[in-house]
Scaffold this motif. Structure first.
Motif, short mmCIF file in Angstrom:
data_model
loop_
_atom_site.label_atom_id
_atom_site.label_comp_id
_atom_site.label_asym_id
_atom_site.label_seq_id
_atom_site.Cartn_x
_atom_site.Cartn_y
_atom_site.Cartn_z
N TYR A 37 50.98 43.37 42.30
CA TYR A 37 50.40 44.72 42.22
C TYR A 37 49.74 44.92 40.86
O TYR A 37 48.65 45.49 40.77
CB TYR A 37 51.49 45.77 42.46
N HIS A 38 50.38 44.44 39.81
CA HIS A 38 49.83 44.58 38.46
C HIS A 38 48.52 43.81 38.33
O HIS A 38 47.55 44.32 37.75
CB HIS A 38 50.86 44.08 37.44
N VAL A 39 48.47 42.60 38.87
CA VAL A 39 47.24 41.80 38.84
C VAL A 39 46.14 42.52 39.62
O VAL A 39 44.99 42.55 39.18
CB VAL A 39 47.49 40.39 39.41
N MET A 40 46.51 43.10 40.73
CA MET A 40 45.53 43.79 41.57
C MET A 40 44.82 44.91 40.79
O MET A 40 43.62 45.11 40.97
CB MET A 40 46.26 44.37 42.80
N GLY A 41 45.53 45.60 39.94
CA GLY A 41 44.94 46.72 39.20
C GLY A 41 44.50 46.39 37.80
O GLY A 41 44.08 47.29 37.05
N ALA A 42 44.56 45.13 37.40
CA ALA A 42 44.26 44.76 36.02
C ALA A 42 42.85 45.11 35.58
O ALA A 42 42.62 45.44 34.42
CB ALA A 42 44.52 43.27 35.81
N ASP A 43 41.90 45.05 36.51
CA ASP A 43 40.51 45.33 36.14
C ASP A 43 40.18 46.82 36.22
O ASP A 43 39.04 47.22 35.99
CB ASP A 43 39.54 44.52 37.00
N GLY A 44 41.17 47.64 36.54
CA GLY A 44 40.97 49.09 36.58
C GLY A 44 40.47 49.61 37.91
O GLY A 44 40.34 50.82 38.09
N VAL A 45 40.19 48.72 38.84
CA VAL A 45 39.70 49.12 40.16
C VAL A 45 40.52 48.38 41.21
O VAL A 45 40.60 47.16 41.19
CB VAL A 45 38.21 48.77 40.34
N VAL A 46 41.11 49.14 42.13
CA VAL A 46 41.86 48.53 43.22
C VAL A 46 41.02 48.64 44.48
O VAL A 46 40.77 49.73 44.98
CB VAL A 46 43.24 49.20 43.41
N HIS A 47 40.55 47.50 44.95
CA HIS A 47 39.71 47.44 46.14
C HIS A 47 40.56 47.35 47.40
O HIS A 47 41.68 46.84 47.36
CB HIS A 47 38.78 46.22 46.07
N GLU A 48 40.02 47.81 48.49
CA GLU A 48 40.73 47.72 49.78
C GLU A 48 41.02 46.27 50.13
O GLU A 48 42.06 45.97 50.71
CB GLU A 48 39.92 48.41 50.88
N SER A 49 40.10 45.38 49.78
CA SER A 49 40.31 43.96 50.07
C SER A 49 41.53 43.42 49.32
O SER A 49 42.26 42.57 49.84
CB SER A 49 39.06 43.15 49.72
N GLU A 50 41.76 43.92 48.11
CA GLU A 50 42.93 43.50 47.34
C GLU A 50 44.21 44.05 47.96
O GLU A 50 45.21 43.33 48.07
CB GLU A 50 42.81 43.97 45.89
N LYS A 51 44.17 45.31 48.37
CA LYS A 51 45.34 45.90 49.04
C LYS A 51 45.68 45.13 50.31
O LYS A 51 46.84 44.85 50.60
CB LYS A 51 45.08 47.37 49.38
N ALA A 52 44.65 44.80 51.07
CA ALA A 52 44.85 44.07 52.32
C ALA A 52 45.43 42.69 52.05
O ALA A 52 46.36 42.25 52.74
CB ALA A 52 43.54 43.97 53.09
N ARG A 53 44.90 42.00 51.04
CA ARG A 53 45.40 40.66 50.71
C ARG A 53 46.83 40.73 50.22
O ARG A 53 47.65 39.88 50.56
CB ARG A 53 44.49 39.99 49.67
N LEU A 54 47.15 41.73 49.40
CA LEU A 54 48.53 41.92 48.93
C LEU A 54 49.47 42.08 50.12
O LEU A 54 50.50 41.41 50.19
CB LEU A 54 48.62 43.14 48.01
N ALA A 55 49.12 42.93 51.05
CA ALA A 55 49.95 43.16 52.23
C ALA A 55 50.09 41.88 53.05
O ALA A 55 51.20 41.54 53.50
CB ALA A 55 49.38 44.28 53.08
N GLU A 56 49.00 41.14 53.23
CA GLU A 56 49.04 39.88 53.98
C GLU A 56 49.98 38.88 53.33
O GLU A 56 50.79 38.24 54.01
CB GLU A 56 47.65 39.26 54.06
N VAL A 57 49.85 38.71 52.02
CA VAL A 57 50.67 37.75 51.30
C VAL A 57 52.15 38.13 51.37
O VAL A 57 53.00 37.30 51.67
CB VAL A 57 50.21 37.62 49.82
#
Length: 156
Positions: A37-57
């Motif tokens: 989750y921390h990596v996902m938001g590191a660039d300051g923008v959380v994209h839907e594709s990142e949320k989806a990949r996080l859930a998949e993983v």
């Protein structure tokens, strides 16, 4: 390769929290999810594709049902927002994962990084720091990044 680490995470997750139970701070599932989750938001923008990949993983790794997956992601978000450093998560993983499994975990972090199609320098730096804390050497980290990048067809 992904299947081996997924099987390991399922194994350590079994019994760590029953359906409906809260995830504890020493639960490797929470530590891994919070770092992702921390990596996902590191660039300051959380994209839907990142949320989806996080859930998949997380779903694939821990064989979670929808409700438990949502609880884990919520607990990861809360743990990440309360964290003062990365060590509280990496120390849990150091106790729980073998050296090979830690390398595979770094590969999963790269999967999250490339989910939005961009490797931002802050994400890259964060994976570098987590790798160092998990004892994964720089060469291995770079090779993993290149492998995920090639697999996803993304650019630097």
């Amino acid at each position: 390769m992904f299947e081996r680490i997924a099987a390991f995470f399922r194994e350590i997750g079994a019994g760590a929290g029953e359906e409906g139970a809260a995830f504890t701070r020493d639960d490797p599932r929470l530590a891994a999810a919070a770092l992702m989750y921390h990596v996902m938001g590191a660039d300051g923008v959380v994209h839907e594709s990142e949320k989806a990949r996080l859930a998949e993983v997380l779903e694939a790794t821990y064989s979670l049902g929808k409700d438990e997956l949502e609880r884990l992601i919520e607990a990861a978000r809360d743990a990440d927002s309360e964290a003062v450093d990365l060590y509280q998560f990496t120390s849990v993983l150091m106790k729980s994962l073998s050296a090979e499994e830690r390398v595979h975990f770094i590969e999963l972090l790269w999967e999250i990084v490339y989910a939005d199609g961009v490797n931002h320098e802050l994400e890259d730096n964060l994976v570098w720091r987590v790798s160092e804390l998990l004892g994964v050497d720089g060469r291995e980290r770079v090779l993993l990044r290149q492998a995920v990048q090639a697999r996803t067809g993304e650019q630097e």
